[in-house]
Design a protein around this motif. Structure first.
Motif: not given
Ligand code: BEZ
Length: 224
Positions: A111-116
């Motif tokens: 989530t922190l890295y916007d991978m979803l």
């Protein structure tokens, strides 16, 4: 939080990995790093990718690049999956997954890295949760994000391309150059637009001035 952009500092985090607990920035140290996410353990495309990355360990090491995978599963699954990857990958050459894989069961780091990817309905698991799509972050030793790429779950990444960009970035940091379309290491490069013609002749004695005044190319002799 807004999505991460080139030039942002890669967010630091603590994580459990197959190689033990890490603090991301500390783990990177003075190396370059590639953080790459996977939709899930025991999935076919990911298995081929991790085997390939393990096989190419020397190519990354000689560029001072460390690799770290991440998927939204726990350590027990990761460790079992690594056995599968090594077993399957061995068909194509020596495979030994030595780089850490982050256990991101609660999806905090994803989530922190916007991978979803919430938008793409094809990127969902059996429970309807979005997969951690195939994102790639190249981070330099100053912890600055230098490349991001996102692939759909259905398409395995091209690690030749990722290495090609690392080569371009590392050369561009050392020399006042950029690299042209489809460039590969050893081929002619472009003199950076900030270099005046007179300076270009000094810095790059073999420079070619093309008809287009903004396009100057040159061979670049670099040691491995
Ligand atoms: C795969 O790695 O093979 C995969 C994972 C999720 C969706 C589609 C493919």
């Amino acid at each position: 939080m807004p999505s991460l952009r080139l030039g942002n500092i890669a967010p630091d985090f603590e994580a459990e990995t197959t190689a033990g607990p890490i603090k991301f920035h500390e783990w990177i140290g003075n190396s370059w790093a590639i953080l790459f996410s996977h939709p899930g353990d025991f999935t076919p495309v990911c298995t081929t990718e991790l085997g390939e990355v393990a096989r190419r360990a020397d190519d990354f090491a000689k560029r001072n690049v460390k690799l770290i995978g991440i998927s939204a599963n726990g350590l027990k699954d990761h460790n079992k999956w690594v056995e599968d990857i090594n077993d399957f990958g061995a068909k194509y050459g020596p495979t030994n997954v030595e780089f850490p894989i982050i256990a991101d069961e609660d999806r905090k780091i994803s989530t922190l890295y916007d991978m979803l990817d919430e938008q793409d309905a094809t990127n969902r698991d059996a429970k309807g949760l979005p997969f951690t799509i195939r994102t790639v972050f190249v981070v330099d030793p100053k912890k600055v994000i230098r490349l991001t790429i996102a692939y759909p779950a259905s398409t395995g990444r091209n690690f030749d391309e990722i290495l090609r960009v690392v080569d371009s970035l590392q050369l561009g940091d050392k020399h006042r150059i950029t690299t042209p379309v489809n460039w590969n290491k050893g081929e002619d490069v472009i003199v950076h637009p900030s270099v005046a013609n007179d300076e270009a002749k000094v810095l790059f004695p073999e420079v070619t001035f093309h008809k287009q005044p903004y396009l100057r190319t040159t061979p670049l002799k670099v040691s491995e």
